[in-house]
Enzyme design. Sequence first.
Site, PDB file in Angstrom:
ATOM      1  N   ALA A   1      -4.938   4.725   1.859  1.00  0.00           N
ATOM      2  CA  ALA A   1      -4.056   4.409   2.910  1.00  0.00           C
ATOM      3  C   ALA A   1      -3.872   2.860   3.485  1.00  0.00           C
ATOM      4  O   ALA A   1      -4.782   2.245   2.946  1.00  0.00           O
ATOM      5  CB  ALA A   1      -4.369   5.361   4.309  1.00  0.00           C
ATOM      6  N   ASN A   2      -2.905   2.552   4.328  1.00  0.00           N
ATOM      7  CA  ASN A   2      -2.932   1.274   4.772  1.00  0.00           C
ATOM      8  C   ASN A   2      -3.416   1.451   6.216  1.00  0.00           C
ATOM      9  O   ASN A   2      -3.230   2.538   6.963  1.00  0.00           O
ATOM     10  CB  ASN A   2      -1.208   0.633   4.692  1.00  0.00           C
ATOM     11  CG  ASN A   2      -0.881   0.131   3.518  1.00  0.00           C
ATOM     12  OD1 ASN A   2      -1.684  -0.042   2.605  1.00  0.00           O
ATOM     13  ND2 ASN A   2       0.393  -0.192   3.440  1.00  0.00           N
ATOM     14  N   ARG A   3      -3.953   0.255   6.927  1.00  0.00           N
ATOM     15  CA  ARG A   3      -4.304   0.556   8.077  1.00  0.00           C
ATOM     16  C   ARG A   3      -3.427   0.420   9.146  1.00  0.00           C
ATOM     17  O   ARG A   3      -2.277  -0.522   9.241  1.00  0.00           O
ATOM     18  CB  ARG A   3      -5.258  -0.744   8.344  1.00  0.00           C
ATOM     19  CG  ARG A   3      -6.640  -0.740   7.734  1.00  0.00           C
ATOM     20  CD  ARG A   3      -7.516  -1.974   8.126  1.00  0.00           C
ATOM     21  NE  ARG A   3      -8.758  -1.987   7.524  1.00  0.00           N
ATOM     22  CZ  ARG A   3      -9.775  -2.782   7.416  1.00  0.00           C
ATOM     23  NH1 ARG A   3      -9.423  -3.913   8.240  1.00  0.00           N
ATOM     24  NH2 ARG A   3     -10.853  -2.850   6.699  1.00  0.00           N
ATOM     25  N   SER A   4      -3.265   1.237   9.844  1.00  0.00           N
ATOM     26  CA  SER A   4      -2.135   1.383  11.131  1.00  0.00           C
ATOM     27  C   SER A   4      -2.428   2.515  12.045  1.00  0.00           C
ATOM     28  O   SER A   4      -3.050   3.601  11.780  1.00  0.00           O
ATOM     29  CB  SER A   4      -0.590   1.791  10.527  1.00  0.00           C
ATOM     30  OG  SER A   4      -0.036   2.122  11.349  1.00  0.00           O
TER      31      SER A   4
ATOM     32  N   VAL B   1       3.585   2.273   4.970  1.00  0.00           N
ATOM     33  CA  VAL B   1       3.578   3.162   3.842  1.00  0.00           C
ATOM     34  C   VAL B   1       2.753   2.537   2.567  1.00  0.00           C
ATOM     35  O   VAL B   1       2.774   1.478   2.334  1.00  0.00           O
ATOM     36  CB  VAL B   1       5.131   3.273   3.370  1.00  0.00           C
ATOM     37  CG1 VAL B   1       5.045   4.182   2.180  1.00  0.00           C
ATOM     38  CG2 VAL B   1       5.896   3.753   4.637  1.00  0.00           C
TER      39      VAL B   1
END
Length: 232
Positions: free
Chosen positions: A42-45, A109
């Site tokens: 995942a990306n950090r968000s 995303v």
Amino acid sequence: AEPLEIVAAAQARLGAGPLAGKRVLVTSGPTHEPIDPVRYIANRSSGAQGTAIARALSGLGAEVVFVTGPADIPPPEGIEVVRVGSAREMLEATQAALPADAAIFAAAVADWRVKSASDRKLKKTKGGMPALEFEENPDILATVSGMESGRPALVVGFAAETDDVIDNATAKRQRKGCDWILANDVSPATGIMGGQENAVTLITADGAEEWPRMTKAQVADRLAQKIADALA
């Protein structure tokens, strides 16, 4: 609920505000790309900025469809929420939400996914780490920006950069084909990633407009008003 949230909800119900009668799509949060049933990429968000944008647009009277990945921040009350996991699911939900007058892509995303995710948990072995083969995820922003029919009148993207922020974001806007892009410096020293504030530069065909550092709610309010002006 906070007083301003009550006011925003009332305005949305009454169809009041400069965005009354407009339908707006907002994506938010990360996507999770499975490696196996318990691990993912995942990306950090946190989803904080996307959530604030959806709330601000609703407060101006817009009908908001909020497509969110597995975010830490709960979605706004009183709007249509579509929960997704992966990038492919987000693309499908985005396409299903169209047509819309405007689309704001604030989601982080993941660019890649594991080509063949395991249906069983991968075990650690003495033989070393498992070999993972990756493939590219669909580009949601570019897909919607490039639609020949049914494209929203205004498509807005985000560019989270750690270096050469304006140059990279300007190139991204041209590459993706979106109308606006909001560039922000998410290098560790800024404290923006996961924080309560943001510092963005709005990039359009006319150039770059630097905004002062402010809370994510204030960024959302300013962006929502610009969208209302653009769609007027």
